[in-house]
Scaffold this motif. Structure first.
Motif, PDB file in Angstrom:
ATOM      1  N   ALA A  25       0.835  -1.205   0.000  1.00  0.00           N
ATOM      2  CA  ALA A  25       0.000   0.000   0.000  1.00  0.00           C
ATOM      3  C   ALA A  25       0.871   1.258   0.000  1.00  0.00           C
ATOM      4  O   ALA A  25       0.604   2.214  -0.741  1.00  0.00           O
ATOM      5  N   GLY A  26       1.909   1.251   0.807  1.00  0.00           N
ATOM      6  CA  GLY A  26       2.806   2.401   0.846  1.00  0.00           C
ATOM      7  C   GLY A  26       3.500   2.634  -0.480  1.00  0.00           C
ATOM      8  O   GLY A  26       3.726   3.788  -0.883  1.00  0.00           O
ATOM      9  N   ARG A  27       3.827   1.549  -1.180  1.00  0.00           N
ATOM     10  CA  ARG A  27       4.478   1.693  -2.487  1.00  0.00           C
ATOM     11  C   ARG A  27       3.565   2.404  -3.485  1.00  0.00           C
ATOM     12  O   ARG A  27       4.040   3.176  -4.327  1.00  0.00           O
ATOM     13  N   VAL A  28       2.274   2.133  -3.427  1.00  0.00           N
ATOM     14  CA  VAL A  28       1.346   2.837  -4.320  1.00  0.00           C
ATOM     15  C   VAL A  28       1.410   4.335  -4.036  1.00  0.00           C
ATOM     16  O   VAL A  28       1.433   5.163  -4.964  1.00  0.00           O
ATOM     17  N   GLY A  29       1.463   4.698  -2.751  1.00  0.00           N
ATOM     18  CA  GLY A  29       1.597   6.103  -2.405  1.00  0.00           C
ATOM     19  C   GLY A  29       2.891   6.716  -2.912  1.00  0.00           C
ATOM     20  O   GLY A  29       2.900   7.837  -3.428  1.00  0.00           O
ATOM     21  N   THR A  33       3.506   9.916  -5.632  1.00  0.00           N
ATOM     22  CA  THR A  33       3.991  11.173  -5.060  1.00  0.00           C
ATOM     23  C   THR A  33       4.567  12.131  -6.095  1.00  0.00           C
ATOM     24  O   THR A  33       4.187  13.311  -6.148  1.00  0.00           O
ATOM     25  N   SER A  34       5.486  11.669  -6.916  1.00  0.00           N
ATOM     26  CA  SER A  34       6.158  12.568  -7.862  1.00  0.00           C
ATOM     27  C   SER A  34       5.159  13.218  -8.820  1.00  0.00           C
ATOM     28  O   SER A  34       5.157  14.440  -9.004  1.00  0.00           O
ATOM     29  N   LEU A  35       4.292  12.401  -9.427  1.00  0.00           N
ATOM     30  CA  LEU A  35       3.320  12.941 -10.375  1.00  0.00           C
ATOM     31  C   LEU A  35       2.297  13.825  -9.670  1.00  0.00           C
ATOM     32  O   LEU A  35       1.840  14.830 -10.230  1.00  0.00           O
ATOM     33  N   SER A  36       1.954  13.477  -8.428  1.00  0.00           N
ATOM     34  CA  SER A  36       1.002  14.313  -7.694  1.00  0.00           C
ATOM     35  C   SER A  36       1.579  15.699  -7.439  1.00  0.00           C
ATOM     36  O   SER A  36       0.846  16.697  -7.435  1.00  0.00           O
ATOM     37  N   ILE A  37       2.884  15.781  -7.237  1.00  0.00           N
ATOM     38  CA  ILE A  37       3.537  17.084  -7.044  1.00  0.00           C
ATOM     39  C   ILE A  37       3.463  17.905  -8.326  1.00  0.00           C
ATOM     40  O   ILE A  37       3.219  19.122  -8.297  1.00  0.00           O
ATOM     41  N   VAL A  38       3.666  17.240  -9.468  1.00  0.00           N
ATOM     42  CA  VAL A  38       3.556  17.946 -10.755  1.00  0.00           C
ATOM     43  C   VAL A  38       2.176  18.572 -10.901  1.00  0.00           C
ATOM     44  O   VAL A  38       2.030  19.771 -11.214  1.00  0.00           O
ATOM     45  N   TRP A  39       1.127  17.776 -10.668  1.00  0.00           N
ATOM     46  CA  TRP A  39      -0.243  18.280 -10.798  1.00  0.00           C
ATOM     47  C   TRP A  39      -0.516  19.396  -9.790  1.00  0.00           C
ATOM     48  O   TRP A  39      -1.136  20.418 -10.120  1.00  0.00           O
ATOM     49  N   ALA A 181      -1.698  10.300  -1.736  1.00  0.00           N
ATOM     50  CA  ALA A 181      -0.377   9.670  -1.815  1.00  0.00           C
ATOM     51  C   ALA A 181       0.284   9.667  -0.443  1.00  0.00           C
ATOM     52  O   ALA A 181       0.817   8.644   0.011  1.00  0.00           O
ATOM     53  N   ALA A 182       0.236  10.809   0.238  1.00  0.00           N
ATOM     54  CA  ALA A 182       0.848  10.892   1.566  1.00  0.00           C
ATOM     55  C   ALA A 182       0.154   9.972   2.556  1.00  0.00           C
ATOM     56  O   ALA A 182       0.809   9.335   3.396  1.00  0.00           O
ATOM     57  N   ALA A 183      -1.175   9.880   2.464  1.00  0.00           N
ATOM     58  CA  ALA A 183      -1.920   9.018   3.386  1.00  0.00           C
ATOM     59  C   ALA A 183      -1.509   7.565   3.228  1.00  0.00           C
ATOM     60  O   ALA A 183      -1.335   6.838   4.226  1.00  0.00           O
ATOM     61  N   LEU A 184      -1.330   7.118   2.002  1.00  0.00           N
ATOM     62  CA  LEU A 184      -0.917   5.733   1.765  1.00  0.00           C
ATOM     63  C   LEU A 184       0.499   5.488   2.284  1.00  0.00           C
ATOM     64  O   LEU A 184       0.781   4.448   2.889  1.00  0.00           O
ATOM     65  N   VAL A 185       1.400   6.438   2.051  1.00  0.00           N
ATOM     66  CA  VAL A 185       2.781   6.289   2.516  1.00  0.00           C
ATOM     67  C   VAL A 185       2.826   6.251   4.041  1.00  0.00           C
ATOM     68  O   VAL A 185       3.477   5.380   4.645  1.00  0.00           O
TER      69      VAL A 185
END
Length: 406
Positions: A25-29, A33-39, A181-185
């Motif tokens: 689950a953490g790996r999905v987060g 992360t990187s793409l979520s920062i772009v958006w 993403a942060a929640a999963l990590v």
């Protein structure tokens, strides 16, 4: 261990499923992360250049801080390091989100992005260290299958994560993607920290000897760093070159088809590899997989012929995940237990650094020579990986005596 039950048997090992699930689950987060920062940054600033700057700061900080986090884990243990690490990551993401919402200047957003990268928990390295401790002794022969399972989980995460972030952002909620993403990590890392049964033992302070640190400078491990750096270079180059090829042919959708075929082939390769034991020594397996990568990349030189490029994409996809799995297996054998988590983190950082550098070179090559120039860089990276793996036949030869351990 029979072919049909390899992965199921691994996950039935006492404690294995309990740490594998939160790590997955953490790996999905992490993949989000990187793409979520772009958006997030693009939505807040309207600038792709600023989004690229912040994402680059995130990636560099992650690559530099990852091994240091691994070193702390080896020294103090996962139970003591993971909880503050996930809390620090949550605080860093909150800082970035608030900075973006407050329309902070680019340099401040970049600093916040670097903080997110520096605090990103090294879940893959932590999970690999747990498998190494769990499968000690007579179960050691199952370690390649365990690392193949980890690779499979990572590949699935990078199929799901970016698609999930893109869907959320396309719906006009880029902040939700970053927070998800942060929640999963944080959730994955936090639950993992609670799984004490499989936590690797910490080497006592008075038992640490100089050979622990020197293990990271052994020729065999440095060669594995080279393997990961060059294969990271292949990753970074292919993303640029294949996209350029699709644009040149006025078929933008072609890139998605080729990437999907590559990902599917890679998943199949790692599944099949982990389903059975292999007789040759891992260093020989690594040399064979590296040779397949080098030879399989040669059709990419025929950039004008789509069938040849497709064949090159599929052949290299067969080799890449196996090379990465074997790199982890051999790193486990080369370094001592006291620096194992740090060693795994260094391998990941080497891949990230190689990818970033090669993507820059590939971009310049595409600008000057078109997609064919980018594919030429990809072939060079693949052949460099093959050369490193062949050198491993000598550098990774088992020592005449056992590796000293405290």
């Amino acid at each position: 261990m029979t072919t049909a039950t390899t992965y199921r048997t691994l996950l039935r090992t006492p404690g294995a499923a309990a740490f594998f699930a939160p790590t997955a689950a953490g790996r999905v987060g992490i993949a989000m992360t990187s793409l979520s920062i772009v958006w997030l940054v693009r939505d807040a600033t309207g600038s792709y250049a600023t989004a690229g700057l912040v994402t680059g700061a995130f990636a560099v900080a992650d690559a530099l801080a990852g091994p240091q986090a691994g070193r702390l884990i080896d020294r103090y243990g996962q139970r003591r390091v993971l909880p503050p690490a996930v809390l620090a990551h949550a605080a860093a993401v909150a800082t970035l989100v608030l900075s973006a919402a407050g329309h902070a200047p680019g340099w401040l957003l970049a600093a916040a992005g670097a903080l997110v990268g520096a605090t990103l928990p090294q879940l893959s390295a932590v999970a690999q260290a747990r498998w190494s401790a769990l499968l000690d002794g007579p179960r050691r022969s199952s370690l390649p299958a365990a690392y193949a399972l980890e690779s499979l989980s990572n590949s699935v995460a990078y199929l799901i994560g970016p698609a999930l972030v893109s869907t959320i952002a396309a719906a006009g909620r880029p902040v939700v993607g970053t927070l998800a993403a942060a929640a999963l990590v944080v959730a994955g890392g936090g639950v993992l920290a609670l799984q004490r049964r499989t936590t690797p033992p910490v080497v006592p302070r008075d038992a640490r000897r100089p050979h622990h640190r020197r293990a990271l400078l052994r020729p065999g491990f440095l060669l594995l760093i080279g393997v990961n750096a060059t294969i990271g270079g292949f990753f970074g180059t292919m993303s640029i070159a294949v996209t350029a090829l699709a644009v040149e042919r006025d078929r933008p959708g072609l890139a998605a088809v080729l990437f999907a075929a590559s990902n599917g082939t890679g998943l199949l390769a790692v599944v099949l590899y982990g389903l059975r034991p292999w007789r040759p020594h891992p260093r020989r397996q690594l040399a064979a997989a590296g040779a397949l990568l080098g030879v399989g990349s040669l059709p990419l030189l025929a950039a004008a012929h789509l069938p040849a490029v497709t064949a090159g994409v599929l052949l290299t996809a067969l080799a890449v995940p196996v090379v990465l799995v074997l790199g982890a297996v051999l790193a486990d054998a080369v370094v001592t237990r006291g620096v194992l988590t740090e060693a795994f983190a260094w391998l990941g950082s080497a891949s990230a650094a190689g990818s970033a550098l090669a993507a820059t070179v590939a971009g310049l090559a595409v600008d000057s020579r078109g997609a064919g120039g980018g594919l030429l860089v990809a072939v060079a990276a693949a052949c460099a990986t093959a050369a490193c793996t062949l050198a491993g036949l000598r550098a990774l030869r088992p020592p005449p005596g056992p590796v000293p351990e405290p």
